[in-house]
Design an enzyme around this catalytic site. Structure first.
Site, mmCIF file in Angstrom:
data_model
loop_
_atom_site.group_PDB
_atom_site.id
_atom_site.type_symbol
_atom_site.label_atom_id
_atom_site.label_comp_id
_atom_site.label_asym_id
_atom_site.label_seq_id
_atom_site.Cartn_x
_atom_site.Cartn_y
_atom_site.Cartn_z
ATOM 1 N N TYR A 75 58.049 -17.212 -52.239
ATOM 2 C CA TYR A 75 59.174 -18.101 -51.930
ATOM 3 C C TYR A 75 59.622 -17.848 -50.494
ATOM 4 O O TYR A 75 59.617 -16.707 -50.025
ATOM 5 C CB TYR A 75 60.354 -17.850 -52.868
ATOM 6 C CG TYR A 75 60.085 -18.150 -54.319
ATOM 7 C CD1 TYR A 75 60.476 -19.360 -54.887
ATOM 8 C CD2 TYR A 75 59.466 -17.217 -55.137
ATOM 9 C CE1 TYR A 75 60.246 -19.632 -56.221
ATOM 10 C CE2 TYR A 75 59.230 -17.481 -56.479
ATOM 11 C CZ TYR A 75 59.619 -18.693 -57.012
ATOM 12 O OH TYR A 75 59.396 -18.966 -58.333
ATOM 13 N N HIS B 177 61.304 -24.173 -54.523
ATOM 14 C CA HIS B 177 60.176 -23.821 -55.368
ATOM 15 C C HIS B 177 59.171 -23.002 -54.556
ATOM 16 O O HIS B 177 59.119 -23.096 -53.329
ATOM 17 C CB HIS B 177 59.507 -25.078 -55.909
ATOM 18 C CG HIS B 177 60.343 -25.833 -56.886
ATOM 19 N ND1 HIS B 177 60.481 -25.461 -58.204
ATOM 20 C CD2 HIS B 177 61.104 -26.952 -56.734
ATOM 21 C CE1 HIS B 177 61.274 -26.315 -58.821
ATOM 22 N NE2 HIS B 177 61.677 -27.229 -57.964
ATOM 23 N N LYS C 132 51.447 -26.265 -55.326
ATOM 24 C CA LYS C 132 51.396 -24.909 -54.798
ATOM 25 C C LYS C 132 49.994 -24.665 -54.234
ATOM 26 O O LYS C 132 49.001 -25.106 -54.812
ATOM 27 C CB LYS C 132 51.725 -23.878 -55.878
ATOM 28 C CG LYS C 132 53.086 -24.117 -56.537
ATOM 29 C CD LYS C 132 53.433 -23.029 -57.503
ATOM 30 C CE LYS C 132 54.679 -23.409 -58.310
ATOM 31 N NZ LYS C 132 55.803 -23.808 -57.489
#
Length: 415
Positions: free
Chosen positions: A305, A313, A360
């Site tokens: 993070y 997120h 991600k």
């Protein structure tokens, strides 16, 4: 008010809890437990700055934890210490919570009749319940439209294609949860009813806090060795452990020694100890300013993070991949490290697809385990290797390499 949001987003979600962002900036203002207090700008401060001096004060909290060998973690039982470690760097997790230690707040909210602001876990539970109800309502509406089309075909012989969208089909933008039903009135003379109990008194004692903050071994050693803001107690002797004792105990915890035995048996330390491998990766990203959290939810080892889970997120997923510099060391090792052997492309494709769908980027972090033959060992005796690994100074022989893996999607990457 519905917590359901339209899912047709084109990129990663950049912020979370937008309405509470200003409050979070104040609560989580410090990225680490160590706080630097800068005096106001004055002429004296400018003069001292020219001389290489400063009036900045460094505040280092002294948190306390207990080493638990069975769970390979350190327990912080003080609520004040838990609050400091969570709000200043997001270290650890509540053992009765999903992440933030909020069990006591949830219990207090449950006992209040007037209600209060929901905690993060209660917000997540409410959002999941609404999402489930939305899917049920949408499925019912689609089934009703299909049944109506079949009825038209049977009565008129006309083919009607059921619509999957429209005023009769709820969407994430138009659906609203049904209002809560009004409480059923009960006779006032019925024993055990809420009327007999009355509202919760304001001066009533809060419930006992049964939750503790659970630190992983890499988190605990980082706080103790790098920031000097954590002390660890040995549960067997009830005495504070030194840095050398903690370093050896954390390695021994991964070698499955007999538990709760005092004194602990002397075991042979190895270069591929899982604690050393995971701590190297944790220390690497923490030293670069990332907030490192566990990634088991997305089938990876760590999540990275920028500021913390309450702000954004995670943008990156990390898989730790140990690599032996000398293959003979891997053959002689008694440990079966995860991802040490080459993994299948099907596994890599699966992990990459899971993380790509949640926006991600997958990172394979390779930790090179030094060859035993090139280490400055005085003799071939195993005791010499144990002596080398008895101090964090052995970390200088390891190296870290990173490989970014991106999933090629022809429909998205054509431009």
């Amino acid at each position: 008010m519905s917590l359901i949001k339209p899912s047709g987003r084109k990129g990663p979600v950049s912020g979370k809890n937008a309405g509470r962002r200003n409050n979070n900036n104040q609560i989580y203002a410090h990225p680490l437990p160590v706080v630097f207090w800068y005096p106001p700008a004055t002429r004296i401060r400018s003069l001292l700055g020219l001389l290489g001096l400063t009036l900045t004060k460094v505040e280092t909290p002294q948190c306390h934890g207990i080493f638990d060998e069975a769970t390979r973690s350190v327990w912080v039982e003080s609520r004040d210490d838990s609050t400091i470690l969570w709000r200043r760097g997001f270290f650890g997790k509540g053992d009765l919570s999903r992440s933030e230690p909020s069990w006591l707040a949830r219990q207090i909210n449950a006992r209040r009749t007037g209600g209060s602001r929901l905690t993060s876990e209660e917000m997540t539970a409410k959002r999941r319940a609404e999402r489930k109800q939305f899917k049920i309502d949408r499925a019912r509406a689609i089934a009703a439209v299909a049944a109506e089309a079949e009825a038209v075909f049977e009565s008129e012989g006309r083919v009607v294609v059921p619509a999957l969208s429209g005023p009769a089909i709820p969407s994430a933008a138009t659906w609203k949860p049904a209002p809560a039903p009004a409480p059923t009135e009960l006779p006032t003379d019925t024993p055990g009813t809420p009327q007999d109990e009355g509202p919760l008194e304001e001066d009533e004692e809060p419930p006992e806090d049964l939750e503790h903050l659970q630190l992983t071994l890499p988190e605990a050693f980082f706080l103790m060795w790098n920031l000097n803001c954590l002390t660890v107690t040995d549960p067997l002797t009830n005495e504070l452990m030194t840095t050398s004792q903690i370093w050896l105990a954390f390695q021994t915890a991964h070698l499955n020694p007999p538990l709760f035995v005092s004194p602990r048996p002397v075991v042979e330390l190895q270069l591929d100890n899982p604690f050393i491998i995971n701590y190297i990766v944790y220390h690497h990203y923490r030293s670069l300013g990332w907030v490192v959290r566990g990634g088991i939810k997305f089938c990876v080892d760590y999540m990275l993070y920028k500021r913390g889970p309450v702000f954004n997120h995670a943008e990156f997923s990390v898989v730790v991949c140990p690599v032996y510099e000398d293959p003979a060391d891997q053959a002689a090792s008694t440990l079966d490290l995860h991802h040490a052997s080459p993994f299948a492309w099907s596994w890599l494709s699966t992990i990459n697809r899971v993380n790509t769908q949640v926006y991600k980027t997958l990172i394979l972090t390779y930790v090179t385990i030094p060859a035993r033959a090139r280490l400055p060992l005085p003799t071939a005796d195993p005791a010499s290797l144990t002596q080398l690994l008895s101090s964090p100074a052995c970390l200088q022989y390891y190296s870290v390499r990173e490989v970014t893996v991106r999933r090629f999607i022809p429909a998205r990457m054509r431009d």
